[in-house]
Write a protein that holds these residues in place. Structure first.
Motif, PDB file in Angstrom:
ATOM      1  N   LEU A 207      -1.915  13.102   6.746  1.00 17.69           N
ATOM      2  CA  LEU A 207      -0.941  12.410   7.589  1.00 17.69           C
ATOM      3  C   LEU A 207      -1.237  10.916   7.646  1.00 17.69           C
ATOM      4  CD1 LEU A 207       1.456  12.463   9.520  1.00 17.69           C
ATOM      5  CD2 LEU A 207      -0.131  13.035  11.383  1.00 17.69           C
ATOM      6  N   ASN A 208      -2.503  10.554   7.733  1.00 21.52           N
ATOM      7  CA  ASN A 208      -2.881   9.139   7.755  1.00 21.52           C
ATOM      8  C   ASN A 208      -2.466   8.453   6.459  1.00 21.52           C
ATOM      9  OD1 ASN A 208      -4.456   6.779   8.836  1.00 21.52           O
ATOM     10  ND2 ASN A 208      -5.678   7.195   7.011  1.00 21.52           N
ATOM     11  N   THR A 209      -2.680   9.116   5.324  1.00 24.34           N
ATOM     12  CA  THR A 209      -2.313   8.532   4.025  1.00 24.34           C
ATOM     13  C   THR A 209      -0.804   8.320   3.930  1.00 24.34           C
ATOM     14  OG1 THR A 209      -4.211   9.573   2.944  1.00 24.34           O
ATOM     15  CG2 THR A 209      -2.390   8.875   1.529  1.00 24.34           C
ATOM     16  N   ARG A 210      -0.039   9.322   4.369  1.00 20.05           N
ATOM     17  CA  ARG A 210       1.418   9.213   4.305  1.00 20.05           C
ATOM     18  C   ARG A 210       1.937   8.110   5.240  1.00 20.05           C
ATOM     19  NH1 ARG A 210       4.725  13.294   2.382  1.00 20.05           N
ATOM     20  NH2 ARG A 210       3.650  14.772   1.039  1.00 20.05           N
ATOM     21  N   LEU A 215       4.139   2.571   6.214  1.00 24.24           N
ATOM     22  CA  LEU A 215       3.997   1.250   6.826  1.00 24.24           C
ATOM     23  C   LEU A 215       3.936   0.156   5.764  1.00 24.24           C
ATOM     24  CD1 LEU A 215       1.448   2.096   9.685  1.00 24.24           C
ATOM     25  CD2 LEU A 215       3.930   1.821   9.859  1.00 24.24           C
ATOM     26  N   LYS A 216       3.267   0.423   4.656  1.00 22.00           N
ATOM     27  CA  LYS A 216       3.249  -0.534   3.546  1.00 22.00           C
ATOM     28  C   LYS A 216       4.657  -0.753   3.003  1.00 22.00           C
ATOM     29  CE  LYS A 216       0.167   0.106   0.320  1.00 22.00           C
ATOM     30  NZ  LYS A 216      -0.701   0.840  -0.639  1.00 22.00           N
ATOM     31  N   HIS A 217       5.414   0.331   2.882  1.00 18.43           N
ATOM     32  CA  HIS A 217       6.779   0.254   2.379  1.00 18.43           C
ATOM     33  C   HIS A 217       7.634  -0.621   3.296  1.00 18.43           C
ATOM     34  CE1 HIS A 217      10.312   1.638   0.163  1.00 18.43           C
ATOM     35  NE2 HIS A 217      10.910   1.859   1.326  1.00 18.43           N
ATOM     36  N   LEU A 218       7.529  -0.403   4.617  1.00 17.40           N
ATOM     37  CA  LEU A 218       8.321  -1.172   5.574  1.00 17.40           C
ATOM     38  C   LEU A 218       7.945  -2.654   5.534  1.00 17.40           C
ATOM     39  CD1 LEU A 218       8.254   1.252   8.648  1.00 17.40           C
ATOM     40  CD2 LEU A 218      10.180   0.823   7.103  1.00 17.40           C
ATOM     41  N   ALA A 219       6.648  -2.941   5.523  1.00 15.16           N
ATOM     42  CA  ALA A 219       6.193  -4.336   5.522  1.00 15.16           C
ATOM     43  C   ALA A 219       6.657  -5.062   4.268  1.00 15.16           C
ATOM     44  CB  ALA A 219       4.667  -4.393   5.645  1.00 15.16           C
ATOM     45  N   ARG A 221       9.131  -4.263   2.130  1.00  5.88           N
ATOM     46  CA  ARG A 221      10.588  -4.392   2.050  1.00  5.88           C
ATOM     47  C   ARG A 221      11.087  -5.514   2.945  1.00  5.88           C
ATOM     48  NH1 ARG A 221      13.707  -2.210  -2.032  1.00  5.88           N
ATOM     49  NH2 ARG A 221      12.877  -0.183  -2.644  1.00  5.88           N
ATOM     50  N   GLN A 222      10.496  -5.630   4.126  1.00  6.81           N
ATOM     51  CA  GLN A 222      10.881  -6.708   5.042  1.00  6.81           C
ATOM     52  C   GLN A 222      10.471  -8.063   4.496  1.00  6.81           C
ATOM     53  OE1 GLN A 222      12.644  -6.920   7.806  1.00  6.81           O
ATOM     54  NE2 GLN A 222      12.130  -9.026   8.369  1.00  6.81           N
ATOM     55  N   ALA A 223       9.291  -8.123   3.869  1.00 11.47           N
ATOM     56  CA  ALA A 223       8.736  -9.403   3.431  1.00 11.47           C
ATOM     57  C   ALA A 223       9.404  -9.938   2.185  1.00 11.47           C
ATOM     58  CB  ALA A 223       7.238  -9.244   3.180  1.00 11.47           C
ATOM     59  N   GLY A 224       9.838  -9.045   1.294  1.00 11.69           N
ATOM     60  CA  GLY A 224      10.360  -9.532   0.023  1.00 11.69           C
ATOM     61  C   GLY A 224       9.280 -10.267  -0.736  1.00 11.69           C
ATOM     62  N   PRO A 225       9.568 -11.465  -1.249  1.00  9.70           N
ATOM     63  CA  PRO A 225       8.560 -12.196  -2.024  1.00  9.70           C
ATOM     64  C   PRO A 225       7.477 -12.839  -1.156  1.00  9.70           C
ATOM     65  CG  PRO A 225      10.563 -13.497  -1.831  1.00  9.70           C
ATOM     66  CD  PRO A 225      10.874 -12.152  -1.241  1.00  9.70           C
ATOM     67  N   ASP A 226       7.605 -12.734   0.154  1.00 13.08           N
ATOM     68  CA  ASP A 226       6.667 -13.423   1.045  1.00 13.08           C
ATOM     69  C   ASP A 226       5.519 -12.521   1.480  1.00 13.08           C
ATOM     70  OD1 ASP A 226       5.801 -15.630   2.665  1.00 13.08           O
ATOM     71  OD2 ASP A 226       6.586 -14.585   4.421  1.00 13.08           O
ATOM     72  N   CYS A 227       5.296 -11.382   0.846  1.00 11.65           N
ATOM     73  CA  CYS A 227       4.258 -10.448   1.298  1.00 11.65           C
ATOM     74  C   CYS A 227       2.887 -10.882   0.775  1.00 11.65           C
ATOM     75  CB  CYS A 227       4.569  -9.033   0.820  1.00 11.65           C
ATOM     76  SG  CYS A 227       3.549  -7.789   1.636  1.00 11.65           S
ATOM     77  N   ASP A 229      -1.633 -11.151   2.249  1.00 12.39           N
ATOM     78  CA  ASP A 229      -2.593 -10.763   3.284  1.00 12.39           C
ATOM     79  C   ASP A 229      -2.285 -11.469   4.605  1.00 12.39           C
ATOM     80  OD1 ASP A 229      -3.783  -9.311   1.332  1.00 12.39           O
ATOM     81  OD2 ASP A 229      -5.572 -10.561   1.133  1.00 12.39           O
ATOM     82  N   ALA A 230      -1.820 -12.716   4.512  1.00 11.48           N
ATOM     83  CA  ALA A 230      -1.586 -13.512   5.714  1.00 11.48           C
ATOM     84  C   ALA A 230      -0.284 -13.158   6.417  1.00 11.48           C
ATOM     85  CB  ALA A 230      -1.597 -15.002   5.366  1.00 11.48           C
ATOM     86  N   THR A 231       0.696 -12.592   5.675  1.00 15.86           N
ATOM     87  CA  THR A 231       2.026 -12.406   6.263  1.00 15.86           C
ATOM     88  C   THR A 231       2.452 -10.954   6.440  1.00 15.86           C
ATOM     89  OG1 THR A 231       3.125 -12.435   4.095  1.00 15.86           O
ATOM     90  CG2 THR A 231       2.786 -14.569   5.184  1.00 15.86           C
ATOM     91  N   ALA A 232       1.751 -10.003   5.792  1.00 14.98           N
ATOM     92  CA  ALA A 232       2.211  -8.606   5.798  1.00 14.98           C
ATOM     93  C   ALA A 232       2.310  -8.038   7.213  1.00 14.98           C
ATOM     94  CB  ALA A 232       1.282  -7.747   4.946  1.00 14.98           C
ATOM     95  N   LEU A 233       1.314  -8.283   8.040  1.00 15.93           N
ATOM     96  CA  LEU A 233       1.327  -7.724   9.392  1.00 15.93           C
ATOM     97  C   LEU A 233       2.485  -8.289  10.206  1.00 15.93           C
ATOM     98  CD1 LEU A 233       0.084  -5.956  11.554  1.00 15.93           C
ATOM     99  CD2 LEU A 233      -1.446  -7.838  12.152  1.00 15.93           C
ATOM    100  N   ARG A 234       2.755  -9.590  10.056  1.00 18.64           N
ATOM    101  CA  ARG A 234       3.869 -10.201  10.783  1.00 18.64           C
ATOM    102  C   ARG A 234       5.185  -9.522  10.407  1.00 18.64           C
ATOM    103  NH1 ARG A 234       6.694 -14.412   8.670  1.00 18.64           N
ATOM    104  NH2 ARG A 234       4.904 -15.089   7.426  1.00 18.64           N
ATOM    105  N   HIS A 235       5.386  -9.239   9.138  1.00 21.80           N
ATOM    106  CA  HIS A 235       6.619  -8.584   8.702  1.00 21.80           C
ATOM    107  C   HIS A 235       6.704  -7.150   9.220  1.00 21.80           C
ATOM    108  CE1 HIS A 235       8.022 -11.891   6.292  1.00 21.80           C
ATOM    109  NE2 HIS A 235       6.910 -11.924   5.587  1.00 21.80           N
TER     110      HIS A 235
END
Length: 455
Positions: A207-210, A215-219, A221-227, A229-235
């Motif tokens: 469950l943790n892996t899934r 969460l990686k997918h959401l971050a 997709r939201q970030a686009g080319p701006d993903c 280490d510094a911006t992923a959490l914000r997205h």
């Protein structure tokens, strides 16, 4: 310590094994989970004070000591349990000796133990003065107590009576609970998306892996080319906030919050006279510029740290900005202009569209120049046509805090490489998004004004 799960909302501080189980049971019957601290020694205290405590029941005598020694010990335990960086907290002094009775205290004590405890605590931690509200709830002497079941019922009724009329606290507590409920609902929905189904409980690692993958997918997709280490959490936080918005918009249906509509809608009279509008504006319209999670986030106000580098980079000086923002003809000959220059701070405000910033589409940072002006000098600053003057807000990011306005001039627009932060700019204050949007709209209307000659 696991900070994500660290803080309870209710705390009971009492060492008497004959007494604290009864108030714990009473709170449980009210649906209030809580943490119990015996407080009879320096051991078994949390490694850091709890920040989420909103309601405390504390006995005054946690050891065999009395008077000042007892007050000092209880105050020390309290400060190790309840953080000084907190929202308002109700402190219910639950003691047999909360009020001074004839012969109950040594004759050299000048105050009831409750007053002595409060004074000792506030002297030791002055930050508590603005956030602790004390209520006294008399604990019956052992000879006056009913059997435990009856006593629990009496305690439950007394707790309900004590807290019943605290409408403002109830709204704030309900709001905090609602925000937690929203987080739980979002987490439940996300876990449901990755559930494998079936009757067996999910494997923890699987469950943790899934969830990590989702969460990686959401971050990303939201970030686009701006993903990065510094911006992923914000997205990711942007997506989670949007997922919780639906639940927030239906919060008026919450029974606890909904019953407060009547008094919230009552006509205001002079209730807010003692509350500074500038401090309210500071809370609503500004936030800290630190830590900067990315270069040039929109809404950041920058101070000019090097006048020579400014002149070399843009071709005008801080004095030029002050001169243009000053209201009055022939400023060099005005005695008010000298004072205006001495007390205003030339600044730049980043006004790039937030969507471009968050999606990584911004090519350059766009800055508008102006001054941060003391409120008492605001009438000496221009406010029409190419100039905009904001409402008064408290600049709590300077020492001492001052009431100020931000005056902007649309004639001074500067674009710079957003990845190459100039050495002559230093972040100072950040304006909230809706405030920056209003300023950006004003600037856009100035930039689009039509003027042409035709025959």
């Amino acid at each position: 310590m696991i900070p994500q799960l660290a803080s309870p909302s209710v705390c009971v501080i009492d060492e008497d094994k004959e007494e604290y189980p009864q108030i714990l049971n009473a709170l449980l019957q009210l649906g209030l989970g809580c943490v119990h601290i015996s407080g009879d020694s320096a051991e078994n205290l949390p490694p850091e004070p709890f920040k989420g405590i909103r309601l405390v029941f504390t006995d005054l005598h946690l050891t065999s000591s009395v008077g000042k020694n007892a007050a000092s010990h209880t105050a020390n335990v309290f400060s190790k349990v309840v953080s000084k960086d907190i929202a308002p907290v109700i402190v219910v002094i639950w003691s047999k000796y909360a009020q001074k009775d004839e012969g109950s205290l040594p004759p050299d004590d000048e105050h009831a133990d409750a007053e002595l405890f409060k004074q000792t605590l506030l002297d030791a931690v002055p930050e508590y003065k603005n956030c602790l509200v004390f209520i006294e709830m008399q604990k019956p002497m052992p000879r006056d107590r009913s059997d435990n079941k009856v006593w629990v019922n009496e305690l439950r009724e007394k707790i309900e009576t004590t807290l019943r009329d605290l409408e403002a606290f109830d709204v704030l507590w309900a709001w905090e609970s609602l925000m937690r409920d929203i987080g739980i609902e979002v987490s439940k929905n996300l876990a449901g998306l990755v559930s494998l189904g079936g009757s067996a409980p999910p494997n923890l690692a699987n469950l943790n892996t899934r969830l990590k993958s989702l969460l990686k997918h959401l971050a990303q997709r939201q970030a686009g080319p701006d993903c990065s280490d510094a911006t992923a959490l914000r997205h990711l936080l942007t997506v989670l906030s949007q997922l919780g918005q639906e639940h927030l918009e239906t919060s008026h249906l919450n029974k606890t919050l909904g019953r407060h509509g009547n008094w919230l809608a009552e006509k205001l009279n002079d209730e807010l006279v003692a509350i500074s509008p500038s401090r309210l504006n500071s809370l609503i319209l500004t936030t800290s510029a630190f830590p900067s999670f990315a270069p040039f986030p929109p809404g950041t106000i920058y101070r000019i740290t090097d006048q020579e580098l400014l002149m070399n980079a843009v071709g005008y000086s801080a004095l030029d900005i002050q001169r243009d923002c000053f209201e009055g003809k022939n400023p060099e000959g005005s005695p008010h202009f000298k004072r205006f220059c001495e007390q205003t701070v030339p600044v730049f405000l980043e006004v790039s569209p937030a969507c471009d910033f968050h999606q990584g589409n911004r090519r350059l940072a766009m800055l508008l120049a102006g001054v941060v002006c003391p409120a008492e000098l605001k009438d000496k600053a221009k406010s029409k046509d190419a100039f905009k003057r904001t409402p008064v807000f408290e600049n709590k990011y300077s020492l001492p805090a001052k009431d100020v306005v931000l005056v902007l001039c649309s004639n001074y627009r500067l674009t710079v490489n957003h990845d190459n932060h100039p050495d002559w700019l230093s972040p100072w204050i950040r304006l909230r998004d809706i405030f920056v949007t209003e300023i950006r709209n004003w600037h856009a209307s100035q930039a689009s004004r039509v003027g042409y000659l035709s025959f």
